[in-house]
Write a protein that holds these residues in place. Structure first.
Motif, PDB file in Angstrom:
ATOM      1  N   ALA A 143       0.811  -1.225   0.000  1.00 48.29           N
ATOM      2  CA  ALA A 143       0.000   0.000   0.000  1.00 48.29           C
ATOM      3  C   ALA A 143       0.841   1.270   0.000  1.00 48.29           C
ATOM      4  O   ALA A 143       0.316   2.367  -0.116  1.00 48.29           O
ATOM      5  CB  ALA A 143      -0.933   0.003   1.217  1.00 48.29           C
ATOM      6  N   TRP A 148       7.115   7.709  -2.093  1.00 44.88           N
ATOM      7  CA  TRP A 148       7.075   8.176  -0.708  1.00 44.88           C
ATOM      8  C   TRP A 148       8.055   7.378   0.147  1.00 44.88           C
ATOM      9  O   TRP A 148       8.771   7.941   0.970  1.00 44.88           O
ATOM     10  CB  TRP A 148       5.656   8.063  -0.149  1.00 44.88           C
ATOM     11  CG  TRP A 148       5.465   8.721   1.167  1.00 44.88           C
ATOM     12  CD1 TRP A 148       5.636  10.044   1.457  1.00 44.88           C
ATOM     13  CD2 TRP A 148       5.075   8.099   2.392  1.00 44.88           C
ATOM     14  NE1 TRP A 148       5.368  10.278   2.777  1.00 44.88           N
ATOM     15  CE2 TRP A 148       5.020   9.101   3.378  1.00 44.88           C
ATOM     16  CE3 TRP A 148       4.763   6.782   2.749  1.00 44.88           C
ATOM     17  CZ2 TRP A 148       4.666   8.831   4.702  1.00 44.88           C
ATOM     18  CZ3 TRP A 148       4.406   6.517   4.059  1.00 44.88           C
ATOM     19  CH2 TRP A 148       4.367   7.532   5.019  1.00 44.88           C
TER      20      TRP A 148
ATOM     21  N   THR B 123       2.288  -0.066 -17.977  1.00 46.94           N
ATOM     22  CA  THR B 123       1.202   0.860 -17.690  1.00 46.94           C
ATOM     23  C   THR B 123       1.684   2.263 -17.346  1.00 46.94           C
ATOM     24  O   THR B 123       1.209   3.247 -17.901  1.00 46.94           O
ATOM     25  CB  THR B 123       0.364   0.340 -16.520  1.00 46.94           C
ATOM     26  OG1 THR B 123       0.235  -1.062 -16.665  1.00 46.94           O
ATOM     27  CG2 THR B 123      -0.990   0.976 -16.506  1.00 46.94           C
ATOM     28  N   MET B 209      -3.057   5.140  -5.882  1.00 49.30           N
ATOM     29  CA  MET B 209      -1.598   5.081  -5.994  1.00 49.30           C
ATOM     30  C   MET B 209      -1.123   5.685  -7.312  1.00 49.30           C
ATOM     31  O   MET B 209      -0.152   6.442  -7.347  1.00 49.30           O
ATOM     32  CB  MET B 209      -1.132   3.620  -5.948  1.00 49.30           C
ATOM     33  CG  MET B 209      -1.352   2.946  -4.636  1.00 49.30           C
ATOM     34  SD  MET B 209      -0.003   3.276  -3.538  1.00 49.30           S
ATOM     35  CE  MET B 209       0.943   1.817  -3.808  1.00 49.30           C
ATOM     36  N   GLY B 250       1.641  11.414   2.629  1.00 50.10           N
ATOM     37  CA  GLY B 250       2.080  10.036   2.398  1.00 50.10           C
ATOM     38  C   GLY B 250       1.350   9.065   3.300  1.00 50.10           C
ATOM     39  O   GLY B 250       0.882   8.013   2.861  1.00 50.10           O
ATOM     40  N   LEU B 251       1.229   9.438   4.589  1.00 50.44           N
ATOM     41  CA  LEU B 251       0.510   8.580   5.536  1.00 50.44           C
ATOM     42  C   LEU B 251      -0.944   8.407   5.098  1.00 50.44           C
ATOM     43  O   LEU B 251      -1.507   7.316   5.200  1.00 50.44           O
ATOM     44  CB  LEU B 251       0.561   9.182   6.943  1.00 50.44           C
ATOM     45  CG  LEU B 251       1.845   8.940   7.729  1.00 50.44           C
ATOM     46  CD1 LEU B 251       1.757   9.629   9.097  1.00 50.44           C
ATOM     47  CD2 LEU B 251       2.107   7.457   7.919  1.00 50.44           C
ATOM     48  N   ILE B 253      -2.216   8.509   2.048  1.00 54.21           N
ATOM     49  CA  ILE B 253      -2.287   7.561   0.927  1.00 54.21           C
ATOM     50  C   ILE B 253      -2.096   6.148   1.456  1.00 54.21           C
ATOM     51  O   ILE B 253      -2.862   5.239   1.145  1.00 54.21           O
ATOM     52  CB  ILE B 253      -1.210   7.882  -0.130  1.00 54.21           C
ATOM     53  CG1 ILE B 253      -1.453   9.251  -0.743  1.00 54.21           C
ATOM     54  CG2 ILE B 253      -1.216   6.813  -1.229  1.00 54.21           C
ATOM     55  CD1 ILE B 253      -0.338   9.713  -1.653  1.00 54.21           C
ATOM     56  N   LEU B 254      -1.062   5.970   2.283  1.00 55.39           N
ATOM     57  CA  LEU B 254      -0.761   4.640   2.817  1.00 55.39           C
ATOM     58  C   LEU B 254      -1.962   4.047   3.538  1.00 55.39           C
ATOM     59  O   LEU B 254      -2.385   2.924   3.248  1.00 55.39           O
ATOM     60  CB  LEU B 254       0.439   4.728   3.768  1.00 55.39           C
ATOM     61  CG  LEU B 254       0.785   3.459   4.543  1.00 55.39           C
ATOM     62  CD1 LEU B 254       1.192   2.352   3.584  1.00 55.39           C
ATOM     63  CD2 LEU B 254       1.916   3.723   5.522  1.00 55.39           C
ATOM     64  N   VAL B 257      -5.085   3.381   1.141  1.00 55.31           N
ATOM     65  CA  VAL B 257      -4.867   2.236   0.255  1.00 55.31           C
ATOM     66  C   VAL B 257      -4.849   0.940   1.073  1.00 55.31           C
ATOM     67  O   VAL B 257      -5.406  -0.079   0.671  1.00 55.31           O
ATOM     68  CB  VAL B 257      -3.555   2.397  -0.539  1.00 55.31           C
ATOM     69  CG1 VAL B 257      -3.280   1.152  -1.375  1.00 55.31           C
ATOM     70  CG2 VAL B 257      -3.643   3.607  -1.448  1.00 55.31           C
ATOM     71  N   LEU B 258      -4.226   1.005   2.242  1.00 53.06           N
ATOM     72  CA  LEU B 258      -4.182  -0.151   3.148  1.00 53.06           C
ATOM     73  C   LEU B 258      -5.605  -0.591   3.501  1.00 53.06           C
ATOM     74  O   LEU B 258      -5.945  -1.776   3.418  1.00 53.06           O
ATOM     75  CB  LEU B 258      -3.429   0.253   4.409  1.00 53.06           C
ATOM     76  CG  LEU B 258      -2.821  -0.837   5.282  1.00 53.06           C
ATOM     77  CD1 LEU B 258      -1.864  -1.680   4.464  1.00 53.06           C
ATOM     78  CD2 LEU B 258      -2.089  -0.212   6.460  1.00 53.06           C
ATOM     79  N   ASN B 261      -7.358  -2.173   0.554  1.00 49.23           N
ATOM     80  CA  ASN B 261      -6.848  -3.515   0.275  1.00 49.23           C
ATOM     81  C   ASN B 261      -7.337  -4.534   1.298  1.00 49.23           C
ATOM     82  O   ASN B 261      -7.644  -5.674   0.951  1.00 49.23           O
ATOM     83  CB  ASN B 261      -5.324  -3.516   0.238  1.00 49.23           C
ATOM     84  CG  ASN B 261      -4.792  -2.862  -1.020  1.00 49.23           C
ATOM     85  OD1 ASN B 261      -5.565  -2.525  -1.915  1.00 49.23           O
ATOM     86  ND2 ASN B 261      -3.502  -2.675  -1.088  1.00 49.23           N
ATOM     87  N   PHE B 262      -7.417  -4.137   2.573  1.00 48.36           N
ATOM     88  CA  PHE B 262      -7.959  -5.037   3.604  1.00 48.36           C
ATOM     89  C   PHE B 262      -9.398  -5.392   3.270  1.00 48.36           C
ATOM     90  O   PHE B 262      -9.813  -6.548   3.378  1.00 48.36           O
ATOM     91  CB  PHE B 262      -7.911  -4.379   4.988  1.00 48.36           C
ATOM     92  CG  PHE B 262      -6.614  -4.640   5.725  1.00 48.36           C
ATOM     93  CD1 PHE B 262      -6.132  -5.931   5.869  1.00 48.36           C
ATOM     94  CD2 PHE B 262      -5.899  -3.597   6.290  1.00 48.36           C
ATOM     95  CE1 PHE B 262      -4.947  -6.175   6.551  1.00 48.36           C
ATOM     96  CE2 PHE B 262      -4.708  -3.838   6.966  1.00 48.36           C
ATOM     97  CZ  PHE B 262      -4.238  -5.119   7.092  1.00 48.36           C
ATOM     98  N   ASP B 265      -9.510  -7.792   0.347  1.00 43.09           N
ATOM     99  CA  ASP B 265      -9.047  -9.108   0.763  1.00 43.09           C
ATOM    100  C   ASP B 265     -10.129  -9.871   1.505  1.00 43.09           C
ATOM    101  O   ASP B 265     -10.363 -11.053   1.258  1.00 43.09           O
ATOM    102  CB  ASP B 265      -7.840  -8.902   1.691  1.00 43.09           C
ATOM    103  CG  ASP B 265      -6.756  -9.892   1.396  1.00 43.09           C
ATOM    104  OD1 ASP B 265      -6.440 -10.037   0.199  1.00 43.09           O
ATOM    105  OD2 ASP B 265      -6.245 -10.504   2.344  1.00 43.09           O
ATOM    106  N   SER B 277      -7.615 -17.947   3.755  1.00 42.55           N
ATOM    107  CA  SER B 277      -6.235 -18.210   4.146  1.00 42.55           C
ATOM    108  C   SER B 277      -6.164 -18.686   5.592  1.00 42.55           C
ATOM    109  O   SER B 277      -5.094 -18.922   6.105  1.00 42.55           O
ATOM    110  CB  SER B 277      -5.390 -16.963   3.948  1.00 42.55           C
ATOM    111  OG  SER B 277      -5.934 -15.907   4.690  1.00 42.55           O
ATOM    112  N   ARG B 278      -7.319 -18.759   6.269  1.00 42.07           N
ATOM    113  CA  ARG B 278      -7.200 -19.270   7.628  1.00 42.07           C
ATOM    114  C   ARG B 278      -8.045 -20.504   7.842  1.00 42.07           C
ATOM    115  O   ARG B 278      -8.821 -20.885   7.039  1.00 42.07           O
ATOM    116  CB  ARG B 278      -7.590 -18.242   8.698  1.00 42.07           C
ATOM    117  CG  ARG B 278      -8.402 -17.079   8.250  1.00 42.07           C
ATOM    118  CD  ARG B 278      -8.381 -15.989   9.291  1.00 42.07           C
ATOM    119  NE  ARG B 278      -7.433 -14.932   8.912  1.00 42.07           N
ATOM    120  CZ  ARG B 278      -7.085 -13.971   9.734  1.00 42.07           C
ATOM    121  NH1 ARG B 278      -7.508 -13.947  10.950  1.00 42.07           N
ATOM    122  NH2 ARG B 278      -6.263 -13.023   9.343  1.00 42.07           N
TER     123      ARG B 278
END
Lengths: 317, 278
Positions: A143, A148, B123, B209, B250-251, B253-254, B257-258, B261-262, B265, B277-278
């Motif tokens: 992510a 950055w 891309t 991103m 930056g934080l 975006i991180l 996006v995190l 994605n969670f 998933d 997966s578990r």
């Protein structure tokens, strides 16, 4: 296998033709044309000079004609002359290639080794703290915007701690190998980070299922040491899908290199691309994109071939 | 079925937290004009380059603009581009994949070869060219990112459609005289919705991103409109003396996006228990 590879190689021809047509058209569709770089200097330029410039570059012709001329030359290995330097594009790319290959190669190696170690450590003890830590970092690694991460590493390790140089390939006035390698560390880590994240998760999943398989139980029942079971039976089989994922990921390195090289002022293909883009140097853009596409196709093929070689159950007809 | 899905989704605490986080951040950014303590282009030369404080939670930039305010307005643009580009890419991918899988034959062949071509072009460089030469506004960013991120969805949908179209209920619908379009829209695509949704979710993170990468190269939405990407680009030169300007966008975006994605998933696991997966 032989006929399969031959057929895939044959399929590359129309694929490359399609790609070059699409890319060529997209670049030519850009409003302003190559003379925009000439005009953007802000000085008054005589319209007849602009027209002469367009004729000289051949961009006064219709786009299909331009494409055919470009393609005919490209078939003989001639990618044309750069608008900005009037040097052959092939030479310009050739000069930048070693720097990019060096960066990509070290990032790939670093990512492969780390992913291997992390994958084994997390697969042996699923849901342990080391696995959870690896899982968490993998999510963060995927992510995190590449540039950055680059900026943060520059700030912490180059500026604050002074452990590594900020950017470039060597300190002015020195040419020692150690100095050069120090410059390589940060960009290689940045470029490797995403791949460590995805490959280690991939390897973990495939190793866990290998460890639960019948052949591992058989190997254990035969009284083989756990080390032997792990490395000669489980890991070897678990690597098969990972190797093919790695070949696919490698194709994607081209995109990552553009950003990483820009952040770290690394004089490779990616930087050349960004410079050519701002200078509207169409032949250079075209050459780099074509080369990048070729890399993607070749590594896709390599992924399939390696998959077939490693896993004899897979048959290509 | 739906209840079962939510139960499985709710078991993933990280995903539930992520969903809550995304909704809160999204709402805060959407309400930026109401919530923001300062105007986003409010230049205040008496308070330039201030580190985070009580009046300026995230500090101020070179022109004395409040960073927290700009984060809210920037998030609005970044998240909107992410969402819309994912919608465009998903719609295109679904249409192309469904058409190819349903009709088969020549149509399938042509569409899949086009997908191969689009897949093989790196891309980011192509995005760079397109955004450099188009006017960098929100709409063009959405279209450009969306138009270059449909390929995976197209392949997934095609393979789904290939198996769904052999189902008895599709046969029954055809027997009752339903048109191809109706069969596709009413019977096939709804049954392939799971993987489409997962792809769309991951597409949001991907688009955010990409927007930030393009903005970082100076090619995204242009200042003074803030986006998290162009705030980062602006901060690069002064990173050493004013690290908070680099840290916060930056934080943001991180974490966004995190979170996305969670969610993606957990959606995948909830929709397909066999892949858990578990």
């Amino acid at each position: 296998m032989g006929p399969y590879i031959a057929r895939r190689l044959l399929q590359m021809v129309p694929l490359l033709a399609g790609i070059s047509i699409v890319v060529f058209t997209l670049i030519q569709m850009a409003p302003g044309g190559p003379e925009a770089a000439l005009l953007s200097t802000g000085r008054f330029v005589d319209p007849s000079v602009v027209e002469a410039y367009r004729v000289k570059l051949g961009v006064d012709q219709p786009v299909p004609m331009q494409y055919l001329r470009w393609a005919a030359a490209a078939l003989t290995g001639d990618l044309g002359l750069s608008y900005s330097t009037t040097r052959p594009v092939v030479h310009m790319i050739g000069e930048r290639l070693p720097a990019t290959l060096e960066l990509m190669g070290s990032a790939f190696l670093l990512a492969a080794v780390l992913a291997f170690l992390i994958g084994i450590a997390s697969a042996l003890r699923p849901h342990s703290w080391i696995d959870l830590l690896a899982n968490g970092s993998a999510f963060v690694g995927i992510a995190m915007p590449v540039f950055w991460l680059g900026l943060l590493l520059q700030l912490v390790f180059a500026v604050e701690l002074g452990w590594a140089p900020v950017s470039g390939t060597h300190t002015v006035g020195t040419s020692s190998l150690g100095d050069h390698l120090a410059h390589l560390v940060l960009p290689a880590i940045v470029l490797a980070s995403r791949y460590v994240a995805s490959w280690s998760r991939y390897f973990r999943a495939s190793l866990i299922s290998a460890l639960q398989s019948d052949y591992v139980r058989t190997a254990r029942a035969q009284g083989l040491s756990e080390r032997r079971v792990l490395f000669t039976h489980a890991v070897r089989n678990a690597l098969v899908p990972v190797v093919s994922a790695m070949a696919l990921g490698l194709a994607d390195l081209v995109s990552g290199a553009v950003i990483t090289e820009t952040v770290f002022a690394w004089p490779g293909i990616g930087r050349l691309f960004v410079q050519a883009m701002f200078g509207r140097d169409y032949p250079v853009l075209m050459g780099i994109l074509l080369m990048g596409s070729l890399t993607v196709i070749v590594f896709n093929l390599a992924a399939d071939v390696v998959y077939g070689l490693l896993d004899p159950r897979i048959r290509y007809e | 079925m739906r209840e079962l899905f939510w139960r499985r989704f709710a078991r993933r605490r990280a995903a539930v937290l992520s969903l809550a986080f995304f909704v809160v951040i999204g709402a805060a950014c959407a309400l930026a004009p109401v919530l923001a303590p300062f105007p986003f282009d409010g230049i205040d030369l008496d308070s330039v380059k201030q580190p985070p404080s009580l009046s300026h939670w995230m500090g101020t930039d070179d022109l004395g603009r409040d960073v927290f305010t700009r984060m809210l307005f920037g998030g609005r643009v970044s998240i909107l581009i992410g969402l819309l580009a994912a919608v465009v890419g998903t719609f295109l991918g679904t249409a192309i994949g469904a058409a190819a899988g349903y009709h088969g034959g020549v149509i399938d062949n042509v569409l899949m070869r086009i997908t191969d071509v689009a897949y093989a072009i790196p891309t980011l460089p192509l995005l760079i060219i397109l955004s450099a030469y188009s006017r960098a506004a929100l709409v063009s960013m959405v279209l450009i990112i969306g138009l270059l991120s449909w390929m995976t969805t197209a392949r997934v949908v095609r393979s789904q459609v290939l198996s769904i179209k052999e189902m008895d209920y599709v046969e029954a619908a055809r027997g009752m005289g339903a048109t191809d379009l109706r069969i596709l829209v009413r019977h096939i695509v709804p049954n392939a919705l799971g993987p489409i949704l997962v792809g769309a979710t991951l597409g949001v993170g991907n688009a955010i991103m990409i927007e930030s990468s393009l903005s970082f190269l100076g090619l995204g939405v242009q200042p003074p409109t803030p986006t998290w990407g162009n705030m980062l680009m602006d901060s690069q030169a002064t990173m050493v003396t004013k690290p908070w300007l680099t840290l916060f966008p930056g934080l943001a975006i991180l974490f966004v996006v995190l979170a996305v994605n969670f969610i993606g998933d957990a959606l995948r696991d909830a929709l397909d228990p066999s892949a858990s997966s578990r």
